[in-house]
Design an enzyme around this catalytic site. Structure first.
Site: not given
Ligand code: AMP
Length: 399
Positions: A7, A384
């Site tokens: 990320n 996530e």
């Protein structure tokens, strides 16, 4: 298979290594201050081994190279060779209208992401830089782009259109996209697993964290969401204003002597609960201040909760009723106060809220509605990274 989930932001890069068969996180880490002086990598593995490396990383490529070294670290690593990484899942902010699901990354996908970079100028360059670097440093390892927007791609045009000339939408793709898609998808799937599909046909997911958004989900598919063309629309968040009259923005710009290009930054960074409270964006700080009698902190939290409640009501209307409401994110999972304020006076909706259970602290999925409540109210911890790893695995397997 071990999956590296990445990320990347403009100057930071968060990563996790996940064993997808057991869905266990093997390690997590972060590279900070990429492209600046004073770069650091910190990492912790599942056994509690920690690593801190202080080294400047001029580019995302240098950061990735540092990460690959850290993954095999004797104390804080989790693998003995980088060859053990079976796939990489990249979180990518924006799919534009080009993708409606996660995709295996190839040259064409990178080209399309570059075309869409203007839709997310703060995040997309970091996302793309990281994808390119990984492809260089780890040739032959399959990589998947998991977009923040694609869960919302099932919204019908009547939900995603703004009231603007159609030609402007067509030419510049100005429309509602929605964000936090990996979280909304993960929580929807968990809710459906937990309640059974029949009891969860009309679901409202409230992802409440520093950034917050709500989705209306029908039979597992998103039909509306509160964030828009950017993550600025919708709820009153930590530092973001959420919905606001555009004419008020222009009025403030003139009164405050702001440059036009600074207004979006102002609405993103100086507003929301931080702006109203004139104290802080952090819910824990605000709750403490409320307990000490700070009225502006109370107003900030009440205004944020009221906005959430209005969205819940409007999404119940959009869904033709509601079977379940799921809270997630740092605030949704942990703030009993926020959940109480949102759920107060929702008997008309069919909610019989369990105050006692709301105040209890328990890990995992929790039910906050009483037995017999027409609407199930749940707390579902989001994950996530696991969501990205699952998507990555599914695509790599299918290939
Ligand atoms: P996130 O962006 O999902 O990490 O959420 C961050 C937000 O969650 C911040 O506003 C935190 O103050 C809030 N938060 C985290 N833990 C708690 C807690 N125990 N009680 C209230 N708010 C919390």
């Amino acid at each position: 298979m071990k999956i590296l989930v990445i990320n990347a932001g403009s100057s930071s890069l968060k990563y996790q290594l996940i064993d997808i068969e057991t869905e266990k996180r093997l390690l997590k880490g972060i590279c900070d201050r990429i492209g600046m002086d004073g770069g650091t990598l910190t990492q912790e593995n599942a056994e509690g081994g920690t690593l801190t490396v202080e080294r400047d990383m001029k580019t995302h490529k240098e950061a990735i190279e540092l990460v690959l070294g850290a993954l095999t670290d004797k104390q804080a690593g989790a693998i003995s060779s980088v060859a053990e990484i079976g796939a990489v899942g990249h979180r990518v902010l924006h799919s534009g209208e080009d993708f409606d699901r996660s995709v295996i990354i190839d040259d064409e996908v990178v080209r399309i992401c570059e075309k869409n970079a203007e839709l997310g100028p703060l995040h997309m360059p970091g996302n793309i830089g990281c994808i390119k670097s990984c492809r260089e440093v780890m040739p032959g390892v399959p990589m998947v782009a998991v977009f923040d927007t694609t869960f919302h791609s099932t919204m019908p045009p009547k939900a995603f259109m703004y009231g603007i000339p159609y030609s402007v939408y067509e030419k510049y793709k100005v429309r509602k996209y929605g964000f936090h898609g990996t979280s909304h998808k993960f929580v929807s799937e968990e809710a459906i697993k937990f309640l059974g599909a029949e009891n969860c046909r009309r679901l409202i997911v409230c992802h409440l964290g520093n950034g917050s958004s709500i989705s209306a989900v029908k039979d597992g598919k998103c039909v509306d969401t509160s964030m828009g063309f950017t993550p600025l629309e919708g709820l009153i968040m930590g530092t973001r204003s959420g919905d606001i009259d555009p004419a008020a923005v222009e009025f403030m710009r003139v009164k405050l002597g702001m440059k036009a290009e600074d207004t979006v930054q102002f609405l993103n960074k100086q507003c929301g609960m931080k702006g109203i409270s004139e104290l802080d964006s952090d819910m824990r700080v605000l709750e403490k201040a409320i307990n000490e009698g700070n009225e502006k902190a109370r107003l900030a939290v009440e205004a944020a909760a009221y906005r959430i409640k209005k969205y819940v009501g409007s999404f119940a209307a959009a869904l033709g009723g509601v079977d379940a409401i799921a809270f997630t994110g740092g605030i949704g999972e942990n703030s009993a106060l926020m959940r109480r304020l949102v759920m107060q006076d929702t008997e008309w909706l069919g909610v019989d809220f369990d105050e006692e259970e709301n105040s209890a602290r328990r890990p995992g999925i929790r039910v906050l509605s009483k037995k017999g409540s027409k609407v199930s109210v749940l707390v579902i911890p989001t994950n996530e990274e696991l969501s990205i790893a699952r998507e990555t695995y599914a695509l790599v397997l299918a290939k």
